[in-house]
Design a protein around this motif. Structure first.
Motif, PDB file in Angstrom:
ATOM      1  N   VAL A 162      25.146 -18.424  10.401  1.00  0.00           N
ATOM      2  CA  VAL A 162      26.152 -17.479  10.906  1.00  0.00           C
ATOM      3  C   VAL A 162      25.498 -16.103  10.917  1.00  0.00           C
ATOM      4  N   ASP A 163      25.418 -15.481  12.103  1.00  0.00           N
ATOM      5  CA  ASP A 163      24.826 -14.139  12.196  1.00  0.00           C
ATOM      6  C   ASP A 163      25.673 -13.127  11.437  1.00  0.00           C
ATOM      7  N   HIS A 164      25.043 -11.989  11.095  1.00  0.00           N
ATOM      8  CA  HIS A 164      25.758 -10.933  10.370  1.00  0.00           C
ATOM      9  C   HIS A 164      26.999 -10.489  11.148  1.00  0.00           C
ATOM     10  N   ARG A 165      28.063 -10.293  10.427  1.00  0.00           N
ATOM     11  CA  ARG A 165      29.309  -9.765  11.023  1.00  0.00           C
ATOM     12  C   ARG A 165      29.738  -8.549  10.234  1.00  0.00           C
ATOM     13  N   SER A 166      30.175  -7.490  10.952  1.00  0.00           N
ATOM     14  CA  SER A 166      30.610  -6.288  10.223  1.00  0.00           C
ATOM     15  C   SER A 166      31.958  -6.544   9.556  1.00  0.00           C
ATOM     16  N   ASP A 167      32.747  -7.443  10.127  1.00  0.00           N
ATOM     17  CA  ASP A 167      34.022  -7.775   9.496  1.00  0.00           C
ATOM     18  C   ASP A 167      34.088  -9.281   9.283  1.00  0.00           C
ATOM     19  N   TRP A 168      34.143  -9.670   8.039  1.00  0.00           N
ATOM     20  CA  TRP A 168      34.109 -11.096   7.696  1.00  0.00           C
ATOM     21  C   TRP A 168      35.520 -11.635   7.478  1.00  0.00           C
ATOM     22  N   SER A 169      36.493 -10.712   7.371  1.00  0.00           N
ATOM     23  CA  SER A 169      37.833 -11.121   6.923  1.00  0.00           C
ATOM     24  C   SER A 169      38.497 -12.101   7.890  1.00  0.00           C
ATOM     25  N   ASP A 170      38.214 -11.961   9.196  1.00  0.00           N
ATOM     26  CA  ASP A 170      38.912 -12.832  10.149  1.00  0.00           C
ATOM     27  C   ASP A 170      37.996 -13.955  10.651  1.00  0.00           C
TER      28      ASP A 170
END
Length: 216
Positions: free
Chosen positions: A128-136
């Motif tokens: 999974v590539d980096h995401r600035s928002d992981w919450s959703d």
């Protein structure tokens, strides 16, 4: 069957100095990256997995020299029949992604994603590539890995691996949210090495191939 993988992360090719806590020191990420690749060849590993931030990718872009250093190492791996798998970190902005896409097109690298990659009929790997928002974030990983142990590679700040009071997520939340059973979680981003184990599950946080942690 046994599989021997080299996991490295946060190479930050192109970074020349690192500042932390008021002190600053020179770094030469190329040396660490080359050493890691040479080690992979010496040990004849089945594959190399990179957990993100191959290039430092400042606003000024990526130097041709750093691209050449990376390409040279990937060619060496390919010549020894060792595949190179990777995910994007937070530093792989547009320039870094374009370079990596070229490497993929040239058959020198494989971008990990929700469809698993089987390494040597021994293990199934997702990324999974980096995401600035992981919450959703919704895990929609391809199922049906059979009897292969599974590995998920991410590039986030994860409790308990990070000193941050505000981590993106936790090892437990990933395990609960994943739609496939996971045996091993490998993470980059925090530049610190640690591991966590419970029952049949392990999680590893990789350090960095350059001295870009909180100490030198």
């Amino acid at each position: 069957s046994q599989v021997n993988l080299l996991y490295l992360t946060d190479s930050h090719l192109g970074k020349s100095e690192h500042t932390y806590g008021g002190s600053c020191w020179p770094v030469s990420p190329e040396d660490g990256f080359r050493t890691a690749i040479e080690r992979a060849i010496q040990e004849n590993v089945n594959a190399v997995i990179h957990g993100g931030d191959i290039f430092h990718n400042p606003v000024s872009g990526i130097e041709d020299e750093d691209v050449a250093i990376c390409r040279e190492s990937l060619i060496k791996l390919a010549e020894h029949g060792i595949p190179f798998y990777f995910i994007y970190g937070n530093h792989e902005r547009q320039a870094g992604r374009q370079i990596m896409e070229r490497f993929v097109d040239d058959g020198l690298a494989v971008h990990l994603g929700p469809r698993y990659e089987v390494i040597d009929d021994a293990v199934a790997v997702y990324g999974v590539d980096h995401r600035s928002d992981w919450s959703d974030f919704v895990f929609d990983l391809e199922s049906g890995t059979g009897d292969f142990p599974t590995i998920l590679c991410v590039h986030q700040s994860i409790a308990p691996f990070t000193a941050s009071n505000n981590p993106d997520c936790s090892v437990n939340s990933i395990l609960e949210a994943s739609n496939v059973p996971l045996n091993l979680l490998i993470s980059g981003h925090t530049h610190s090495r640690s591991k966590h184990q419970s029952d049949e599950f392990k999680a590893l946080s990789g350090g960095a191939t350059a001295r870009v942690g909180n100490s030198h």
